[in-house]
Design a protein around this motif. Structure first.
Motif, PDB file in Angstrom:
ATOM      1  N   TYR A   1      -4.745  -6.318  -3.893  1.00 27.41           N
ATOM      2  CA  TYR A   1      -4.021  -5.483  -2.925  1.00 27.41           C
ATOM      3  C   TYR A   1      -3.440  -6.329  -1.799  1.00 27.41           C
ATOM      4  O   TYR A   1      -2.275  -6.181  -1.409  1.00 27.41           O
ATOM      5  N   ASN A   2      -4.253  -7.244  -1.270  1.00 33.58           N
ATOM      6  CA  ASN A   2      -3.799  -8.066  -0.143  1.00 33.58           C
ATOM      7  C   ASN A   2      -2.726  -9.072  -0.560  1.00 33.58           C
ATOM      8  O   ASN A   2      -1.820  -9.379   0.217  1.00 33.58           O
ATOM      9  N   ASP A   3      -2.822  -9.572  -1.785  1.00 36.76           N
ATOM     10  CA  ASP A   3      -1.863 -10.586  -2.238  1.00 36.76           C
ATOM     11  C   ASP A   3      -0.579  -9.969  -2.786  1.00 36.76           C
ATOM     12  O   ASP A   3       0.527 -10.460  -2.504  1.00 36.76           O
ATOM     13  N   LEU A   4      -0.704  -8.911  -3.571  1.00 37.86           N
ATOM     14  CA  LEU A   4       0.452  -8.322  -4.251  1.00 37.86           C
ATOM     15  C   LEU A   4       1.022  -7.107  -3.524  1.00 37.86           C
ATOM     16  O   LEU A   4       2.176  -6.738  -3.745  1.00 37.86           O
ATOM     17  N   GLY A   5       0.202  -6.479  -2.720  1.00 37.15           N
ATOM     18  CA  GLY A   5       0.618  -5.235  -2.084  1.00 37.15           C
ATOM     19  C   GLY A   5       0.284  -4.013  -2.912  1.00 37.15           C
ATOM     20  O   GLY A   5       0.669  -2.901  -2.563  1.00 37.15           O
ATOM     21  N   TYR A  44      -3.072   4.047   3.446  1.00 31.76           N
ATOM     22  CA  TYR A  44      -3.338   4.989   4.536  1.00 31.76           C
ATOM     23  C   TYR A  44      -4.423   4.445   5.468  1.00 31.76           C
ATOM     24  O   TYR A  44      -4.298   4.522   6.707  1.00 31.76           O
ATOM     25  N   ALA A  45      -5.484   3.870   4.901  1.00 36.18           N
ATOM     26  CA  ALA A  45      -6.538   3.282   5.738  1.00 36.18           C
ATOM     27  C   ALA A  45      -5.972   2.170   6.613  1.00 36.18           C
ATOM     28  O   ALA A  45      -6.356   2.029   7.789  1.00 36.18           O
ATOM     29  N   ASP A  46      -5.051   1.386   6.072  1.00 40.29           N
ATOM     30  CA  ASP A  46      -4.443   0.311   6.867  1.00 40.29           C
ATOM     31  C   ASP A  46      -3.647   0.873   8.042  1.00 40.29           C
ATOM     32  O   ASP A  46      -3.611   0.268   9.123  1.00 40.29           O
ATOM     33  N   PHE A  47      -2.989   2.007   7.842  1.00 36.74           N
ATOM     34  CA  PHE A  47      -2.333   2.664   8.969  1.00 36.74           C
ATOM     35  C   PHE A  47      -3.354   3.016  10.045  1.00 36.74           C
ATOM     36  O   PHE A  47      -3.139   2.748  11.242  1.00 36.74           O
ATOM     37  N   CYS A  48      -4.461   3.620   9.648  1.00 39.79           N
ATOM     38  CA  CYS A  48      -5.500   3.987  10.616  1.00 39.79           C
ATOM     39  C   CYS A  48      -6.016   2.758  11.350  1.00 39.79           C
ATOM     40  O   CYS A  48      -6.257   2.788  12.562  1.00 39.79           O
ATOM     41  N   ARG A  99       0.966  -3.492   5.809  1.00 35.15           N
ATOM     42  CA  ARG A  99       0.253  -3.081   4.600  1.00 35.15           C
ATOM     43  C   ARG A  99       0.265  -1.564   4.423  1.00 35.15           C
ATOM     44  O   ARG A  99       0.145  -1.070   3.297  1.00 35.15           O
ATOM     45  N   ALA A 100       0.392  -0.826   5.518  1.00 34.23           N
ATOM     46  CA  ALA A 100       0.447   0.630   5.411  1.00 34.23           C
ATOM     47  C   ALA A 100       1.660   1.101   4.617  1.00 34.23           C
ATOM     48  O   ALA A 100       1.707   2.235   4.140  1.00 34.23           O
ATOM     49  N   MET A 101       2.637   0.202   4.448  1.00 34.32           N
ATOM     50  CA  MET A 101       3.823   0.523   3.657  1.00 34.32           C
ATOM     51  C   MET A 101       3.656   0.171   2.177  1.00 34.32           C
ATOM     52  O   MET A 101       4.588   0.328   1.387  1.00 34.32           O
ATOM     53  N   THR A 128       1.288  11.705  -5.775  1.00 36.99           N
ATOM     54  CA  THR A 128       2.575  11.269  -5.221  1.00 36.99           C
ATOM     55  C   THR A 128       2.678  11.592  -3.731  1.00 36.99           C
ATOM     56  O   THR A 128       3.368  10.877  -2.982  1.00 36.99           O
ATOM     57  N   TRP A 129       1.952  12.585  -3.285  1.00 34.48           N
ATOM     58  CA  TRP A 129       2.054  13.043  -1.882  1.00 34.48           C
ATOM     59  C   TRP A 129       1.049  12.366  -0.965  1.00 34.48           C
ATOM     60  O   TRP A 129       0.993  12.692   0.231  1.00 34.48           O
ATOM     61  N   SER A 130       0.267  11.432  -1.492  1.00 39.15           N
ATOM     62  CA  SER A 130      -0.788  10.797  -0.693  1.00 39.15           C
ATOM     63  C   SER A 130      -0.239   9.661   0.160  1.00 39.15           C
ATOM     64  O   SER A 130      -0.679   8.510   0.105  1.00 39.15           O
ATOM     65  N   VAL A 131       0.751  10.011   0.963  1.00 37.25           N
ATOM     66  CA  VAL A 131       1.358   9.074   1.916  1.00 37.25           C
ATOM     67  C   VAL A 131       1.241   9.733   3.287  1.00 37.25           C
ATOM     68  O   VAL A 131       2.228  10.001   3.961  1.00 37.25           O
ATOM     69  N   PHE A 132       0.005  10.019   3.662  1.00 39.57           N
ATOM     70  CA  PHE A 132      -0.262  10.765   4.892  1.00 39.57           C
ATOM     71  C   PHE A 132       0.444  10.147   6.092  1.00 39.57           C
ATOM     72  O   PHE A 132       0.910  10.844   6.999  1.00 39.57           O
ATOM     73  N   GLN A 133       0.503   8.820   6.098  1.00 37.56           N
ATOM     74  CA  GLN A 133       0.988   8.088   7.266  1.00 37.56           C
ATOM     75  C   GLN A 133       2.502   8.033   7.360  1.00 37.56           C
ATOM     76  O   GLN A 133       3.045   7.702   8.410  1.00 37.56           O
ATOM     77  N   ASP A 134       3.214   8.346   6.269  1.00 41.80           N
ATOM     78  CA  ASP A 134       4.668   8.133   6.296  1.00 41.80           C
ATOM     79  C   ASP A 134       5.379   9.085   5.338  1.00 41.80           C
ATOM     80  O   ASP A 134       6.087   8.657   4.421  1.00 41.80           O
TER      81      ASP A 134
END
Length: 638
Positions: free
Chosen positions: A327-331, A351-355, A376-378, A422-428
């Motif tokens: 996740y950290n290397d590839l996104g 989403y956790a990264d946004f928080c 990373r939240a993106m 698909t809708w699990s983009v709480f932050q954006d």
């Protein structure tokens, strides 16, 4: 044959002509058994399997012992000690071990043991048993019993418990709905308040202490358990931050204690770390509490735990972040790297990264660190298929999984499919709208969740899991409210200029999928989450994005609701024209000031006053349609 209340339970056991009753305190209970006339009346005590012990002390009319019935996630010295004190002499006392009866034996230990207490009873005679437990010691179990039941009979304990539950449930008063709606509301409120469970006790010095289910020691401070954050970060914990901030502060201290004692933040505690579900959603709980002004715990220790989560995996795969290096290397977590439910993990980590970025900013952490997590939240964009305009597993080489069906449960997702995740983009959400090509396509895609047939692909599981069957039976297309991933989806119309569709679907779900009867849930209750969804929705707003200060408007269920906050303020929600037909919102005002936006802020609620909804029978298609009305999205943040 049953009576079931929050503070009292009874059942008539017709085979024996016995009525059994129980009423609770926090760590104890009083049982009352009403017997017929008999020379041989019995009460059996079952200490469960996986290790148990009973010791009968006839001279004190007492049974002590322990049970260890647990399926993992605890230290070797884990015991649930208990004491049971009877108000009548035993005429006989025996123990049993598995299938063997041990006549006149008063002490037994083994895999599965219990006790048999005999009595001579007159017709209608009541035998009372005071019972308490402790995870610390037999002495603490007795102390708990004395602290909570000493000097009280069954009726007094029952009356005290009734008053306590009415006090707590009375923090929210709803009026102007049908009897069934009111019963359903308070049934849900009751269940939302059951979790997480207190796992701390009060010692002889009146100090708060707990047995650690992580290292086996008895330590000072709070501890809570029986909660899965994958479920409850969505609305159950935001409910606590709104209505029970003091309790939420204690829970945060319990999280800090968990990190100190185990080296990890919990994600599914029962009572210790359990290998269940995905994500690192403890970040959501912590950020939401801190950003909403809740204090009284060691936030720096919690920050350390959050940071550790982002780079590593814990003692079980649900703790930390499975696939963190990818996740950290590839996104994103790759579909073909041997890590299950990879697209779901990517979305939840983002989403956790946004928080984390929001909390880091509030704590004054270095700008480059905050920016790292904001970027990373993106990462949700990395598992968005622009061709299908759905979330999809992605391989190490950047190609998307193939073949792909949006109806396939599991696989790249967790207890759901692409229609749900698909809708699990709480932050954006606005960023997701843009990826789909704008408001019209986005809202039509939301519509499609209800419009497509309730078909499914269960090949990942090999069986039709109950979450799939529940979706099918609900017959609302591929909308699967019986599980958590899609529960916020209805509110997303507010982000794309069609809030009236949120109002329609919210009321449809409340009316169709909930009631107060034994079949009152369309699926898993899940530690209070499905209940808290109803409580928020019935009030007229919902916390789509914990970690922000916003609650997104829906359609209130009652003509009036009064919320009593811990700060002494009261919020009165008025919707006088509300009824089964008038579920559309024409106008919203707060303390006489019209709100044209599709959300209300935490501080506005906590300040109290009057929140007014003008309800009507036709949708209002010129309110909440402009970008200035939309709730928070990272892409819109100035």
């Amino acid at each position: 044959a049953e009576v079931v209340k929050p503070y009292y339970y009874s059942v008539y056991l017709a085979d024996y002509d016995v009525t059994a009753e129980v009423t609770p305190t926090e760590r104890s209970a009083i049982f009352r058994f009403t017997f017929p006339e008999a020379d041989s009346s019995y009460i059996l005590l079952d200490a469960f399997d996986k290790g148990s012990m009973v010791k009968i002390i006839p001279s004190e009319r007492k049974v002590i012992g322990y049970c260890r019935n647990n399926h993992g996630g605890v230290p070797e010295n884990f015991h649930n000690y208990f004491v049971a004190v009877f108000d009548k002499e035993f005429t006989s006392a025996h123990t049993w071990n598995d299938k063997n009866l041990n006549l006149n034996d008063t002490d037994e230990e083994g895999d599965h043991v219990g006790a048999i207490l005999g009595f001579k009873t007159t017709g209608g005679e009541k035998i009372n048993v005071r019972v308490s437990s402790s995870f610390i010691s037999p002495v603490q179990a007795m102390l708990n019993l004395e602290k909570e039941t000493s000097g009280k009979d069954f009726d007094k304990v029952c009356s005290d418990a009734e008053k306590e539950w009415n006090s707590q449930l009375g923090r929210i008063k709803v009026e102007g709905g049908s009897d069934d709606q009111i019963r359903t509301f308070y049934s849900c409120l009751y269940r939302a308040m059951l979790f997480p469970r207190k796992f701390y006790e009060i010692n002889e010095k009146d100090e708060i202490v707990h047995y650690s289910p992580y290292n086996g020691e008895v330590l000072p401070g709070y501890m809570f358990t029986d909660n899965g954050f994958w479920d409850t970060f969505r609305s159950q914990f935001p409910f606590l931050t709104l209505m029970y901030p003091e309790l939420d502060s204690h829970i945060m201290e319990g999280l800090a204690n968990t990190y100190r004692e185990s080296g990890w933040l919990p994600e599914w505690a029962s009572p210790g770390h359990r290998d269940c579900m995905i994500g690192s959603n403890s970040a959501s709980l912590i950020a939401d509490a801190y950003l909403k002004g809740i204090r009284g715990y060691d936030i720096e220790t919690l920050w350390q735990g959050i940071m550790k989560n982002t780079d590593s995996v814990g003692p079980v795969s649900s703790v930390g972040r499975l696939g963190a290096k990818y996740y950290n290397d590839l996104g994103y977590v790759p579909y073909n790297a041997g890590i299950n439910e990879n697209a779901a993990r990517t979305l939840e980590y983002a989403y956790a990264d946004f928080c984390i970025s929001e909390l880091g900013e509030a704590l004054g952490k270095p700008a480059d660190e905050i920016e790292k997590f904001r970027n990373r939240a993106m990462n949700y964009k990395n598992v968005f298929d622009p061709g299908r305009k759905l979330m999809r597993g992605r391989n190490l080489d950047g190609t998307f999984q193939s073949p792909f069906s949006p109806y396939k449960w599991g696989d790249a997702f967790t207890e759901g499919n692409s229609w749900h995740y698909t809708w699990s983009v709480f932050q954006d959400t606005r960023g997701l709208v843009n990826l789909m090509g704008g408001n019209d396509y986005f809202t039509s895609k939301l519509d499609s969740v209800f419009d497509v047939p309730p078909v499914f692909d269960f090949s990942y599981y090999g069986i039709v899991i109950h979450e799939i069957r529940e979706m099918q039976i609900m017959n609302m297309g591929n909308y699967a409210h019986g599980n958590q991933p899609v529960q916020h989806m209805i509110y997303l119309y507010n982000y794309a200029g069609q809030p009236w569709k949120t109002q329609y679907h919210v009321r449809e779900v409340m009316d169709k999928l909930y009631n107060y009867l034994p079949d009152g849930y369309c699926g898993d209750e899940d530690n209070g989450q499905t209940s808290a969804w109803y409580v928020f929705s019935a009030l007229g707003f919902y916390p789509v994005t914990p970690g922000t200060d916003q609650y997104v408007f829906g359609s209130p269920l009652f003509k009036k609701a009064t919320l009593k906050f811990e700060n002494g303020k009261e919020l009165v929600i008025n919707a006088p024209a509300n009824d089964k037909k008038n579920f559309y919102v024409g106008e919203i005002s707060l303390n006489g000031r019209e709100l044209n936006r599709n959300y209300i802020k935490h501080g506005e609620l906590m300040s109290g006053g009057d929140l007014f909804f003008k309800m009507q029978g036709e949708p209002v298609k010129n309110r909440g349609t402009e970008p200035d009305s939309y709730p928070f999205s990272m892409s819109d943040k100035k």
